[in-house]
Enzyme design. Structure first.
Site, mmCIF file in Angstrom:
data_model
loop_
_atom_site.group_PDB
_atom_site.id
_atom_site.type_symbol
_atom_site.label_atom_id
_atom_site.label_comp_id
_atom_site.label_asym_id
_atom_site.label_seq_id
_atom_site.Cartn_x
_atom_site.Cartn_y
_atom_site.Cartn_z
ATOM 1 N N ASP A 59 -7.904 3.792 1.232
ATOM 2 C CA ASP A 59 -7.245 4.424 2.391
ATOM 3 C C ASP A 59 -7.920 4.492 3.298
ATOM 4 O O ASP A 59 -8.469 5.838 3.073
ATOM 5 C CB ASP A 59 -5.920 5.283 1.830
ATOM 6 C CG ASP A 59 -5.403 5.781 2.575
ATOM 7 O OD1 ASP A 59 -5.422 6.024 3.874
ATOM 8 O OD2 ASP A 59 -4.548 6.684 2.027
ATOM 9 N N CYS A 75 0.630 -0.940 0.045
ATOM 10 C CA CYS A 75 -0.296 -0.510 -0.011
ATOM 11 C C CYS A 75 0.806 1.402 0.034
ATOM 12 O O CYS A 75 1.726 1.049 -0.398
ATOM 13 C CB CYS A 75 -0.891 -0.051 1.628
ATOM 14 S SG CYS A 75 0.138 -0.254 2.621
ATOM 15 N N CYS A 86 -1.323 0.638 7.476
ATOM 16 C CA CYS A 86 -2.780 0.345 7.626
ATOM 17 C C CYS A 86 -2.854 -0.374 6.895
ATOM 18 O O CYS A 86 -3.639 -2.001 7.424
ATOM 19 C CB CYS A 86 -3.662 1.697 6.571
ATOM 20 S SG CYS A 86 -3.590 3.126 8.083
ATOM 21 N N ARG A 87 -3.652 -0.056 5.654
ATOM 22 C CA ARG A 87 -3.828 -2.146 4.448
ATOM 23 C C ARG A 87 -3.183 -2.956 4.023
ATOM 24 O O ARG A 87 -3.422 -4.373 4.436
ATOM 25 C CB ARG A 87 -4.176 -1.166 3.187
ATOM 26 C CG ARG A 87 -5.605 -0.151 3.615
ATOM 27 C CD ARG A 87 -5.486 1.229 1.966
ATOM 28 N NE ARG A 87 -4.321 1.516 1.820
ATOM 29 C CZ ARG A 87 -4.331 2.083 0.860
ATOM 30 N NH1 ARG A 87 -4.838 2.344 -0.596
ATOM 31 N NH2 ARG A 87 -3.429 3.063 0.734
ATOM 32 N N SER A 88 -1.454 -2.702 3.588
ATOM 33 C CA SER A 88 -1.061 -4.029 3.752
ATOM 34 C C SER A 88 -0.296 -5.271 5.129
ATOM 35 O O SER A 88 -0.690 -6.260 5.070
ATOM 36 C CB SER A 88 0.204 -3.478 2.759
ATOM 37 O OG SER A 88 1.194 -2.360 3.872
ATOM 38 N N ASN A 103 2.316 1.664 4.231
ATOM 39 C CA ASN A 103 2.941 -0.108 5.048
ATOM 40 C C ASN A 103 2.730 -0.218 6.013
ATOM 41 O O ASN A 103 3.376 -0.042 7.546
ATOM 42 C CB ASN A 103 3.979 -0.188 4.767
ATOM 43 C CG ASN A 103 4.851 -1.666 4.977
ATOM 44 O OD1 ASN A 103 5.678 -2.000 5.385
ATOM 45 N ND2 ASN A 103 3.356 -2.620 4.619
HETATM 46 P P1 4NP Z 1 -1.701 2.756 4.049
HETATM 47 O O1 4NP Z 1 -2.411 3.869 4.604
HETATM 48 O O2 4NP Z 1 -0.992 2.637 2.627
HETATM 49 O O3 4NP Z 1 -2.885 1.749 4.199
HETATM 50 O O4 4NP Z 1 -0.624 2.596 5.096
HETATM 51 C C1 4NP Z 1 -1.845 5.443 4.040
HETATM 52 C C2 4NP Z 1 -0.792 4.903 5.490
HETATM 53 C C3 4NP Z 1 -0.143 6.520 6.106
HETATM 54 C C4 4NP Z 1 -0.437 7.767 4.890
HETATM 55 C C5 4NP Z 1 -1.039 7.486 4.258
HETATM 56 C C6 4NP Z 1 -1.810 6.021 3.572
HETATM 57 N N1 4NP Z 1 -0.151 8.989 5.283
HETATM 58 O O5 4NP Z 1 -0.234 10.115 4.177
HETATM 59 O O6 4NP Z 1 0.977 9.531 5.776
#
Ligand code: 4NP
Length: 157
Positions: A125, A8, A13-15, A11
């Site tokens: 996201d 994702c 939240c989702r992955s 790294n």
């Molecule tokens: P992820 O979520 O891609 O599912 O881990 C996010 C975590 C952090 C951010 C964006 C999406 N960020 O903008 O810091």
């Protein structure tokens, strides 16, 4: 060994949720000696960080522990080292496709292509959304994990 990498943006939240859910499924199916899992982010913004507290809480509520995971950025060797590279959304997919040597680009898949019943193409996201977003994301990841394992059984085991 079949190696699966979930990807994702951050790294956190989702992955890592996908890695935890898929790792648990593989263990419950007695396939841990055949399938290895990892996850990473197309950005290095959260390098070294554990998963987001809300992702950990939602996973724990469903009986999955992901607190041990640490964020890392995608690296060039990932395209050689992994058999399945699983993108959460189109942005991740496009970044991976641009990074990948052409000979490995068929390893890259959209995660929800393994869950046609979900009726969506992307795992959204949840980072800036409310806590409800994490439950929705978990449900999608759970469905796609089952579909991905069924696909791996059909094609590789
Ligand atoms: P992820 O979520 O891609 O599912 O881990 C996010 C975590 C952090 C951010 C964006 C999406 N960020 O903008 O810091």
């Amino acid at each position: 060994m079949i190696r699966v990498l979930f990807v994702c943006l951050g790294n956190i939240c989702r992955s890592p949720t996908a890695e935890g859910v898929f790792r648990d499924l593989v263990a419950r199916e007695g396939l841990s000696d055949k399938i290895e899992t990892d996850s990473c982010g197309t950005s290095g913004w959260h390098r070294g960080d554990p998963p987001d507290r809300r992702a950990c809480q939602e996973a724990k509520r469903r009986g999955i522990m992901i607190d041990d995971l640490k964020s890392r950025e995608t690296r060039d060797s990932d395209f050689k080292d992994f058999d399945f590279i699983i993108a959460m959304d189109t942005n991740n997919f496009d970044t991976l496709t641009a990074m990948s040597p052409a000979k490995h680009s068929d390893k890259i898949h959209m995660f929800l292509s393994f869950a046609p019943n979900v009726g969506e193409t992307e795992v959204p996201d949840p980072y800036y959304g409310g806590d409800g977003g994490f439950a929705n994301v978990f449900d999608m990841i759970d469905a796609a994990s089952n579909g991905l394992l069924a696909h791996i059984r059909d094609t590789h085991l």
